[in-house]
Structures are given as structure tokens and as C-alpha cells.
Design an enzyme around this catalytic site. Sequence first.
Site, short mmCIF file in Angstrom:
data_model
loop_
_atom_site.label_atom_id
_atom_site.label_comp_id
_atom_site.label_asym_id
_atom_site.label_seq_id
_atom_site.Cartn_x
_atom_site.Cartn_y
_atom_site.Cartn_z
N ASP A 102 0.86 -1.18 0.00
CA ASP A 102 0.00 0.00 0.00
C ASP A 102 0.90 1.24 0.00
OD1 ASP A 102 -2.41 1.43 0.29
OD2 ASP A 102 -2.42 1.26 2.45
N LYS A 131 -0.98 -1.86 -4.71
CA LYS A 131 -1.79 -0.63 -4.87
C LYS A 131 -0.84 0.50 -5.18
CE LYS A 131 -5.32 -1.04 -1.34
NZ LYS A 131 -5.78 -0.51 -0.04
N ARG A 165 -10.70 -13.13 6.19
CA ARG A 165 -9.50 -13.81 5.70
C ARG A 165 -9.84 -15.15 5.04
NH1 ARG A 165 -5.06 -11.07 7.88
NH2 ARG A 165 -5.31 -10.29 9.99
P1 IMP Z 1 1.95 -0.50 3.73
O1 IMP Z 1 3.02 -0.47 4.77
O2 IMP Z 1 1.14 0.76 3.73
O3 IMP Z 1 2.47 -0.83 2.35
O4 IMP Z 1 0.90 -1.56 4.19
C1 IMP Z 1 0.92 -2.85 3.89
C2 IMP Z 1 -0.01 -3.59 4.82
O5 IMP Z 1 -1.24 -2.89 5.04
C3 IMP Z 1 -0.39 -4.91 4.19
O6 IMP Z 1 0.50 -5.92 4.58
C4 IMP Z 1 -1.79 -5.11 4.74
O7 IMP Z 1 -1.72 -5.79 5.97
C5 IMP Z 1 -2.34 -3.75 4.99
N1 IMP Z 1 -3.25 -3.34 3.88
C6 IMP Z 1 -3.04 -2.37 2.99
N2 IMP Z 1 -4.05 -2.27 2.11
C7 IMP Z 1 -4.95 -3.23 2.46
C8 IMP Z 1 -6.22 -3.65 1.92
O8 IMP Z 1 -6.76 -3.13 0.92
N3 IMP Z 1 -6.81 -4.69 2.56
C9 IMP Z 1 -6.27 -5.31 3.65
N4 IMP Z 1 -5.09 -4.95 4.17
C10 IMP Z 1 -4.43 -3.92 3.59
#
Ligand code: IMP
Length: 174
Positions: A102, A131, A165
Site C-alpha cells: 500500500d 496498490k 480472511r
Molecule cells: P503498507 O506499509 O502501507 O504498504 O501496508 C501494507 C499492509 O497494510 C499490508 O500488509 C496489509 O496488511 C495492509 N493493507 C493495505 N491495504 C490493504 C487492503 O486493501 N486490505 C487489507 N489490508 C491492507
Amino acid sequence: MRNNIVKLYIKNEDIQEKIKDIAENISIDYKDKNPVLVCNLKGAFRFLSDLCKYIKIPITIDFIAFTSYTGISRNGDRVRIVKDLKSDIKNRDVIIIEDIIDTGFTCDFIIKYMLEMQNASSANICSLLDKKSARQIDVSVKYIGFDVENKFLVGYGLDYNEKYRELNDIMILK
Ligand code: IMP
Ligand code: MG
């Protein structure tokens, strides 16, 4: 039953086909390297499990778990380890198995952790979902299943408050 809450986004059959392709690439790229697949819990547990079915080379499996903060913690980190590796990955080739990227902060932290704290000889990311439009920090990702919209996704390991999940398909939370 849940149709008013979630909407189908990626079918399990399509997930399986994509995972076969990724497994084939890993089997070629890591031939004779006995890579360590590190599953980032909990979201990636189903992805790891299916990926293993199709990988044709010897691998080692380990698990790690983090919490991420929405803000920044006192020591400046956005991510904290809650379950560490069991194996010694010094001088090993690590593939981090992630459900979704994300902002990128989690992956950025994990790569640095594997290389700088655990002295892995290499660390690459393999994420089922990406994303891209939500990215806040640049991370290089070696294997990606699907580029996805900036919507909240659940199912196939991904949760919303620990729910969904168990769903076999990836769904958009309405
Ligand atoms: P980042 O550090 O922002 O890249 O977040 C990654 C983590 O956020 C992932 O491992 C997920 O656990 C959670 N996450 C981000 N987007 C989603 C989503 O659309 N659905 C569920 N979990 C998400
Ligand atoms: Mg996660």
C-alpha cells in the site's frame, strides 16, 4: 450472504493461475539458491501456502509479523516486529511474501531489516497485490501478482478488523 458488504474483485481461479506464473519465475531465478521464503503474517499465509504448491526448487520457510502505526512511533519507526524469524538467514537469499503493498512503508522496513539487521545476502519482495497509486515511499518489487485500484480489499488472507480472511476470492469492501 455477504453480498451487501463485499463485491467480487479477483476470483480464486485467477489467483491460482497468477501464482503458478510467479512460482515458475521463482523456480528459475532461484535455482540452486535454496531461498528463504519469509511470510509476512497474517495476510500472506494463503498466498505462501498456494505458492509452495507450485515451486519446483528446494526452499526454506519462515514467518515474521509486524504491526504498523498510522502515525510514527517514539523512536521514529512506523513498523514494529511482533514475531521474529526462527531461522538464521545470514548470507541467505530471502524472498519476502506479502499480501499487498500500500504505502510501501512495511516493505521498505522489511527489506532493510533482512539486509541490515539479519545480514541476508539478498532480499526481494513478492507481493500478490500492489496498490501503486497509494505509494508514499519507493520500493522495488521483484514479483507482483496483480496491480489493484486504491480500494480496500479483503479475502484470500486479507482482513478488515480480522474478518474475511477465510474468503477464497479477493473482494472489495463496500
Ligand atoms: P503498507 O506499509 O502501507 O504498504 O501496508 C501494507 C499492509 O497494510 C499490508 O500488509 C496489509 O496488511 C495492509 N493493507 C493495505 N491495504 C490493504 C487492503 O486493501 N486490505 C487489507 N489490508 C491492507
Ligand atoms: Mg499485512
